[in-house]
Design a protein around this motif. Structure first.
Motif, PDB file in Angstrom:
ATOM      1  N   SER A   1       0.821  -1.213   0.000  1.00  0.00           N
ATOM      2  CA  SER A   1       0.000   0.000   0.000  1.00  0.00           C
ATOM      3  C   SER A   1       0.855   1.263   0.000  1.00  0.00           C
ATOM      4  N   TYR A   2       2.094   1.137   0.462  1.00  0.00           N
ATOM      5  CA  TYR A   2       3.029   2.267   0.472  1.00  0.00           C
ATOM      6  C   TYR A   2       3.881   2.325  -0.799  1.00  0.00           C
ATOM      7  N   GLY A   3       3.588   1.439  -1.753  1.00  0.00           N
ATOM      8  CA  GLY A   3       4.346   1.450  -2.997  1.00  0.00           C
ATOM      9  C   GLY A   3       5.657   0.691  -2.922  1.00  0.00           C
ATOM     10  N   CYS A   4       5.811  -0.127  -1.880  1.00  0.00           N
ATOM     11  CA  CYS A   4       7.020  -0.939  -1.712  1.00  0.00           C
ATOM     12  C   CYS A   4       6.720  -2.397  -2.036  1.00  0.00           C
ATOM     13  N   VAL A   5       7.766  -3.191  -2.109  1.00  0.00           N
ATOM     14  CA  VAL A   5       7.613  -4.648  -2.157  1.00  0.00           C
ATOM     15  C   VAL A   5       8.364  -5.231  -0.965  1.00  0.00           C
ATOM     16  N   PRO A   6       7.923  -6.403  -0.456  1.00  0.00           N
ATOM     17  CA  PRO A   6       8.593  -7.023   0.689  1.00  0.00           C
ATOM     18  C   PRO A   6       9.990  -7.520   0.307  1.00  0.00           C
ATOM     19  N   SER A   7      10.969  -7.174   1.129  1.00  0.00           N
ATOM     20  CA  SER A   7      12.341  -7.628   0.876  1.00  0.00           C
ATOM     21  C   SER A   7      12.475  -9.142   0.950  1.00  0.00           C
ATOM     22  N   PHE A   8      11.663  -9.770   1.812  1.00  0.00           N
ATOM     23  CA  PHE A   8      11.899 -11.182   2.146  1.00  0.00           C
ATOM     24  C   PHE A   8      11.234 -12.166   1.194  1.00  0.00           C
ATOM     25  N   LEU A   9      10.148 -11.759   0.527  1.00  0.00           N
ATOM     26  CA  LEU A   9       9.374 -12.704  -0.279  1.00  0.00           C
ATOM     27  C   LEU A   9      10.240 -13.271  -1.406  1.00  0.00           C
ATOM     28  N   ASN A  10      10.410 -14.590  -1.377  1.00  0.00           N
ATOM     29  CA  ASN A  10      11.226 -15.333  -2.357  1.00  0.00           C
ATOM     30  C   ASN A  10      12.726 -15.062  -2.227  1.00  0.00           C
ATOM     31  N   TYR A  11      13.141 -14.365  -1.181  1.00  0.00           N
ATOM     32  CA  TYR A  11      14.580 -14.139  -0.953  1.00  0.00           C
ATOM     33  C   TYR A  11      15.234 -15.470  -0.580  1.00  0.00           C
ATOM     34  N   ASN A  12      16.103 -15.945  -1.450  1.00  0.00           N
ATOM     35  CA  ASN A  12      16.701 -17.284  -1.273  1.00  0.00           C
ATOM     36  C   ASN A  12      15.635 -18.365  -1.093  1.00  0.00           C
ATOM     37  N   GLY A  13      14.447 -18.098  -1.656  1.00  0.00           N
ATOM     38  CA  GLY A  13      13.371 -19.078  -1.593  1.00  0.00           C
ATOM     39  C   GLY A  13      12.438 -18.951  -0.406  1.00  0.00           C
ATOM     40  N   PHE A  14      12.598 -17.917   0.442  1.00  0.00           N
ATOM     41  CA  PHE A  14      11.712 -17.768   1.605  1.00  0.00           C
ATOM     42  C   PHE A  14      10.281 -17.534   1.126  1.00  0.00           C
ATOM     43  N   PRO A  15       9.301 -18.285   1.662  1.00  0.00           N
ATOM     44  CA  PRO A  15       7.943 -18.252   1.113  1.00  0.00           C
ATOM     45  C   PRO A  15       7.034 -17.157   1.659  1.00  0.00           C
ATOM     46  N   GLY A  16       7.479 -16.411   2.656  1.00  0.00           N
ATOM     47  CA  GLY A  16       6.620 -15.392   3.255  1.00  0.00           C
ATOM     48  C   GLY A  16       7.075 -13.982   2.932  1.00  0.00           C
ATOM     49  N   SER A  17       6.192 -13.010   3.189  1.00  0.00           N
ATOM     50  CA  SER A  17       6.539 -11.600   3.008  1.00  0.00           C
ATOM     51  C   SER A  17       7.264 -11.044   4.225  1.00  0.00           C
ATOM     52  N   ILE A  18       7.007 -11.640   5.412  1.00  0.00           N
ATOM     53  CA  ILE A  18       7.769 -11.311   6.621  1.00  0.00           C
ATOM     54  C   ILE A  18       8.048 -12.611   7.368  1.00  0.00           C
ATOM     55  N   CYS A  19       8.975 -12.532   8.313  1.00  0.00           N
ATOM     56  CA  CYS A  19       9.266 -13.669   9.191  1.00  0.00           C
ATOM     57  C   CYS A  19       8.500 -13.474  10.500  1.00  0.00           C
ATOM     58  N   ILE A  20       7.843 -14.547  10.961  1.00  0.00           N
ATOM     59  CA  ILE A  20       7.045 -14.480  12.193  1.00  0.00           C
ATOM     60  C   ILE A  20       7.476 -15.637  13.095  1.00  0.00           C
ATOM     61  N   SER A  21       8.109 -15.291  14.217  1.00  0.00           N
ATOM     62  CA  SER A  21       8.724 -16.305  15.080  1.00  0.00           C
ATOM     63  C   SER A  21       8.126 -16.228  16.478  1.00  0.00           C
ATOM     64  N   LEU A  22       7.686 -17.371  17.002  1.00  0.00           N
ATOM     65  CA  LEU A  22       7.002 -17.425  18.291  1.00  0.00           C
ATOM     66  C   LEU A  22       7.856 -18.094  19.361  1.00  0.00           C
ATOM     67  N   ASN A  23       7.905 -17.470  20.515  1.00  0.00           N
ATOM     68  CA  ASN A  23       8.439 -18.062  21.748  1.00  0.00           C
ATOM     69  C   ASN A  23       9.888 -18.537  21.620  1.00  0.00           C
ATOM     70  N   ASP A  24      10.124 -19.845  21.396  1.00  0.00           N
ATOM     71  CA  ASP A  24      11.502 -20.349  21.313  1.00  0.00           C
ATOM     72  C   ASP A  24      12.067 -20.242  19.904  1.00  0.00           C
ATOM     73  N   GLU A  25      11.277 -19.698  18.963  1.00  0.00           N
ATOM     74  CA  GLU A  25      11.777 -19.482  17.606  1.00  0.00           C
ATOM     75  C   GLU A  25      12.555 -18.164  17.592  1.00  0.00           C
TER      76      GLU A  25
END
Length: 251
Positions: free
Chosen positions: A51-75
Motif C-alpha cells: 500500500s506504500y508502494g514498496c515490495v517485501p524484501s523477504f518474499l522469495n529471498y533465497n526461496g523464503f515463502p513469506g513476506s515477513i518472518c514471524i517467530s514465536l516463543n523459542d523461535e
C-alpha cells in the motif's frame, strides 16, 4: 566485499524505506491478538507494505515463502507464516520485516508480548531492545564495529542471557545483506572503522537460556537449542557526521 558509503541521494531513499517500514511495524502491532494465524499476519503485512508502494524484501529471498518472518516463543528468527500457527495469549511474537523502496532496502524487527506474558518473557523483550540501544551509543564516526558488538553482548550477558552466535546483523542498501557482518558479541578484532554514509541492520537476538540454536526441518526456522524463549530487535541505522540516525523508527 567492501562496505558501501551511501550518497546523499541514496540516504534519502533509505530514509523513506525506513519510514515506511516503521509505519508497517506500527500497523502490524495493532493486529497482533490471540487467535490470529501467522498466515493472516503475513497477509496483512504484505498488503500494508504494498500500500506504500514498496515490495517485501523477504518474499522469495533465497526461496523464503513469506513476506515477513514471524517467530514465536523459542523461535529465534525466520519463522514461516502458516495457517496452522495460531497466536495465543501469553506468547511472544517476533515480527521481522523488510521493504524495498526504489531499489533500496530497510530491515527491522520487533518482539511483542501478546496479552499478559510471564515476567521472564517481558524482561527478555525489554533487555533485548535495550541491548540494541546500548550498541547504538557507539555508532559514530571513528569508532570501530567491535565497539557496537561488544556493547550489545556485554549488556545482554549481564542478565545471564545467551547471545546467539550463529546469526548476525549486516550492512544494507541496494542489497538486503551487504558487508559487514555485525555480531552481537565481542569479536577478536576491532573490525571496520565507522564512517558517515555507512548503513547497517543491527539486530540483537537474545535467548533466556544458552546461545546455541538449531534449524528446523523446513531449513528456515531457527529455534533455541534448549527450548528457552528468544527475542529479536532490529533497526536500519545510518552513520552520520555527528553519530547515527535510526531510519526504521518513527521519531
Amino acid at each position: 566485499m567492501s562496505v558501501t558509503i551511501k550518497s546523499a541521494r541514496e540516504i534519502e531513499l533509505m530514509k523513506k524505506a525506513g519510514e515506511i517500514l516503521a509505519k508497517t511495524h506500527d500497523e502490524l502491532e495493532t493486529v497482533l491478538k490471540p487467535g490470529i494465524s501467522t498466515y493472516d499476519i503475513n497477509k496483512i503485512a504484505d498488503e500494508i507494505i504494498r500500500s506504500y508502494g514498496c515490495v517485501p524484501s523477504f518474499l522469495n529471498y533465497n526461496g523464503f515463502p513469506g513476506s515477513i518472518c514471524i517467530s514465536l516463543n523459542d523461535e529465534v528468527v525466520h519463522g514461516i507464516p502458516s495457517k496452522k500457527r495460531i497466536v495465543k495469549e501469553g506468547d511472544i511474537v517476533s515480527l521481522d520485516a523488510g521493504v524495498i523502496w526504489k531499489g533500496y532496502h530497510s530491515d527491522a524487527a520487533r518482539t511483542h508480548a501478546v496479552g499478559k506474558v510471564s515476567d521472564e518473557a517481558a524482561k527478555l523483550i525489554e533487555v533485548t531492545r535495550e541491548s540494541f540501544f546500548k550498541g547504538i551509543e557507539f555508532c559514530k564516526p571513528g569508532n570501530h564495529l567491535n565497539d557496537i558488538c561488544s556493547a550489545i553482548g556485554e549488556y545482554a550477558e549481564s542478565f545471564g542471557y545467551g547471545v546467539v552466535r550463529d546469526l548476525v546483523g549486516h550492512g544494507i542498501g541496494t542489497k538486503l545483506h551487504e558487508s559487514p557482518d555485525i555480531p552481537n558479541f565481542r569479536m577478536n578484532r576491532n573490525g571496520i572503522k565507522l564512517e558517515p554514509g555507512m548503513t547497517f541492520a543491527i539486530e540483537p537476538m537474545i535467548n533466556v537460556g544458552r546461545p546455541e540454536v538449531e534449524w528446523l526441518g523446513d531449513n528456515w526456522t531457527v529455534v533455541t537449542a534448549d527450548g528457552s524463549l528468544s527475542a529479536h530487535y532490529e533497526n536500519t541505522v545510518l552513520i552520520t557526521n555527528e553519530g547515527c540516525e535510526i531510519l526504521s523508527l518513527i521519531k
